[in-house]
Structures are given as C-alpha cells and as structure tokens.
Design a protein around this motif. Sequence first.
Motif, mmCIF file in Angstrom:
data_model
loop_
_atom_site.group_PDB
_atom_site.id
_atom_site.type_symbol
_atom_site.label_atom_id
_atom_site.label_comp_id
_atom_site.label_asym_id
_atom_site.label_seq_id
_atom_site.Cartn_x
_atom_site.Cartn_y
_atom_site.Cartn_z
ATOM 1 N N GLU A 22 12.786 -2.393 3.910
ATOM 2 C CA GLU A 22 11.884 -1.260 3.725
ATOM 3 C C GLU A 22 10.487 -1.793 3.431
ATOM 4 O O GLU A 22 10.322 -2.773 2.691
ATOM 5 C CB GLU A 22 12.364 -0.377 2.579
ATOM 6 C CG GLU A 22 11.554 0.888 2.433
ATOM 7 C CD GLU A 22 12.103 1.834 1.382
ATOM 8 O OE1 GLU A 22 11.474 2.881 1.191
ATOM 9 O OE2 GLU A 22 13.142 1.531 0.757
ATOM 10 N N VAL A 23 9.478 -1.150 4.045
ATOM 11 C CA VAL A 23 8.084 -1.538 3.830
ATOM 12 C C VAL A 23 7.283 -0.287 3.482
ATOM 13 O O VAL A 23 7.789 0.830 3.556
ATOM 14 C CB VAL A 23 7.492 -2.247 5.073
ATOM 15 C CG1 VAL A 23 8.216 -3.556 5.350
ATOM 16 C CG2 VAL A 23 7.529 -1.340 6.305
ATOM 17 N N GLY A 24 6.033 -0.465 3.143
ATOM 18 C CA GLY A 24 5.177 0.652 2.761
ATOM 19 C C GLY A 24 4.574 1.382 3.939
ATOM 20 O O GLY A 24 4.489 0.856 5.055
ATOM 21 N N TYR A 56 10.469 0.954 7.918
ATOM 22 C CA TYR A 56 11.134 -0.336 8.030
ATOM 23 C C TYR A 56 10.239 -1.362 8.721
ATOM 24 O O TYR A 56 9.420 -1.023 9.576
ATOM 25 C CB TYR A 56 12.403 -0.218 8.888
ATOM 26 C CG TYR A 56 13.512 0.585 8.286
ATOM 27 C CD1 TYR A 56 14.327 0.050 7.286
ATOM 28 C CD2 TYR A 56 13.793 1.871 8.734
ATOM 29 C CE1 TYR A 56 15.389 0.786 6.756
ATOM 30 C CE2 TYR A 56 14.843 2.606 8.217
ATOM 31 C CZ TYR A 56 15.637 2.055 7.225
ATOM 32 O OH TYR A 56 16.678 2.778 6.700
ATOM 33 N N GLY A 57 10.481 -2.620 8.372
ATOM 34 C CA GLY A 57 9.897 -3.748 9.078
ATOM 35 C C GLY A 57 10.990 -4.759 9.359
ATOM 36 O O GLY A 57 11.910 -4.930 8.557
ATOM 37 N N ILE A 67 8.309 -2.533 13.603
ATOM 38 C CA ILE A 67 8.269 -1.525 12.526
ATOM 39 C C ILE A 67 8.892 -0.232 13.029
ATOM 40 O O ILE A 67 8.980 0.006 14.239
ATOM 41 C CB ILE A 67 6.830 -1.246 12.013
ATOM 42 C CG1 ILE A 67 5.904 -0.716 13.129
ATOM 43 C CG2 ILE A 67 6.251 -2.468 11.362
ATOM 44 C CD1 ILE A 67 5.879 0.761 13.260
ATOM 45 N N ALA A 68 9.299 0.602 12.078
ATOM 46 C CA ALA A 68 9.848 1.916 12.424
ATOM 47 C C ALA A 68 9.500 2.917 11.329
ATOM 48 O O ALA A 68 9.444 2.567 10.155
ATOM 49 C CB ALA A 68 11.355 1.850 12.608
ATOM 50 N N LEU A 88 13.319 9.524 14.216
ATOM 51 C CA LEU A 88 12.630 8.257 14.425
ATOM 52 C C LEU A 88 11.289 8.598 15.063
ATOM 53 O O LEU A 88 11.209 8.898 16.251
ATOM 54 C CB LEU A 88 13.446 7.332 15.330
ATOM 55 C CG LEU A 88 12.791 6.003 15.721
ATOM 56 C CD1 LEU A 88 12.403 5.190 14.494
ATOM 57 C CD2 LEU A 88 13.714 5.212 16.636
ATOM 58 N N ARG A 89 10.238 8.604 14.244
ATOM 59 C CA ARG A 89 8.913 9.020 14.711
ATOM 60 C C ARG A 89 8.196 7.934 15.493
ATOM 61 O O ARG A 89 7.468 8.222 16.428
ATOM 62 C CB ARG A 89 8.058 9.424 13.511
ATOM 63 C CG ARG A 89 8.606 10.579 12.698
ATOM 64 C CD ARG A 89 8.096 11.920 13.140
ATOM 65 N NE ARG A 89 6.677 12.082 13.060
ATOM 66 C CZ ARG A 89 6.005 12.533 12.002
ATOM 67 N NH1 ARG A 89 6.657 12.880 10.904
ATOM 68 N NH2 ARG A 89 4.703 12.666 12.047
ATOM 69 N N ARG A 90 8.377 6.688 15.063
ATOM 70 C CA ARG A 90 7.752 5.569 15.764
ATOM 71 C C ARG A 90 8.659 4.351 15.661
ATOM 72 O O ARG A 90 9.280 4.101 14.625
ATOM 73 C CB ARG A 90 6.405 5.176 15.155
ATOM 74 C CG ARG A 90 5.341 6.240 15.163
ATOM 75 C CD ARG A 90 4.795 6.506 16.565
ATOM 76 N NE ARG A 90 3.577 7.299 16.518
ATOM 77 C CZ ARG A 90 3.508 8.614 16.349
ATOM 78 N NH1 ARG A 90 4.627 9.310 16.191
ATOM 79 N NH2 ARG A 90 2.365 9.237 16.332
ATOM 80 N N LEU A 91 8.701 3.593 16.734
ATOM 81 C CA LEU A 91 9.333 2.284 16.775
ATOM 82 C C LEU A 91 8.383 1.418 17.581
ATOM 83 O O LEU A 91 8.141 1.686 18.758
ATOM 84 C CB LEU A 91 10.705 2.348 17.441
ATOM 85 C CG LEU A 91 11.452 1.033 17.616
ATOM 86 C CD1 LEU A 91 11.739 0.381 16.266
ATOM 87 C CD2 LEU A 91 12.748 1.245 18.382
#
Length: 176
Positions: A22-24, A56-57, A67-68, A88-91
């Motif tokens: 998990e990332v910011g 996520y990273g 990233i997601a 899932l908005r972005r991958l």
Amino acid sequence: MNDLFLGDRIAPKTPKEMTLREVGVKFVMEHNEIWHSRLPVTNKDNLLRNAHKVFYGAEYKDHCFAIAIWTDPVAANRMNKNFVWLELRRLAIAPDAPKFSATWMISKMVKDIKKRFPDVTRLVSYQDTEVHTGTIYAAANWKKDAVSKFQDWSTEKRQRNALQSKADKVRWIYDL
C-alpha cells in the motif's frame, strides 16, 4: 519507494520478484501522471472521499514499477445493488516493468482486497477500447460484462474537467 524517474535502477526479470504494498495517494497520483497510457489526470478529493479506497505500488529494490488506484465505483448509481463494488480506477505500469506485471499485480491486489474489505463482493474496471484490448482482465479471469458508449457527464449545472478519453468502454467484473 519514491522514484519518479527511470534513471539508475534495475528492473526485475519477472513480476514475481516484485513486492506489492500500500502506498499514499500523492505517490500513486504522481506515478499515474507519468505512466498511464490514457488517463493521467486524477483528483485527490475524488479519490479520498470514498468509503472504500486503497492505493498500491509494486516495487523492486526500492523502485516502483506499477501503481493502482481502487475506490468505490464512480458510476455506483448504475451498479447492481446486490453487490458491494470496488473499482480499479487506474492501473499504470512503468515502461521498464517486466512482461505480465499487470496481470500479476491484479492477482495480488484481488487477494489483498478480499482480506482488507470483506464486505466487497464484486470488482469492476473499464477498458478504453481505443487503446486497449482487455488482455490483462481476460488473463486474470475477469468477465466482460458490458460495453458502454461514450457519454459526457458534464451538465449545465456541473462542469467537469476536460475529457481525457471519448472512447467507448468495456466493463469487466470479477466476483469475490
């Protein structure tokens, strides 16, 4: 994990060498802006205001390769109410990431989401038909659910940001 540039880094030979964590929100927004093929612009408030959200990273040797962004669905009012959905908005994948990084990452994220959000029963994502074929979703055992014709959501009462894509979208779903 804080690099934004590809500079001096060693790419993994396989996605299995990476670690998902998990990332910011700032981190994913910055990397999405650089790597996303179609939708580089995100809005921090639109991401953070959701009841369900996780960013996520995928890293290897302290460098990010993908990233997601997951949140409650944007079009929740159009979703079947028999499910609790997460979108899932972005991958976004770095150009030097190993082949199959997207499918590997989806698999790892699905496992984490099942634990993190036990109330979520269905995942959804949209594929831009002008630039993608849906290979990553098919490879991850998602199901094609619908095709949505382009629709501008701006109205006289609410002007939205400039459109990043006017393509039709394929909706993919995954039941947990």
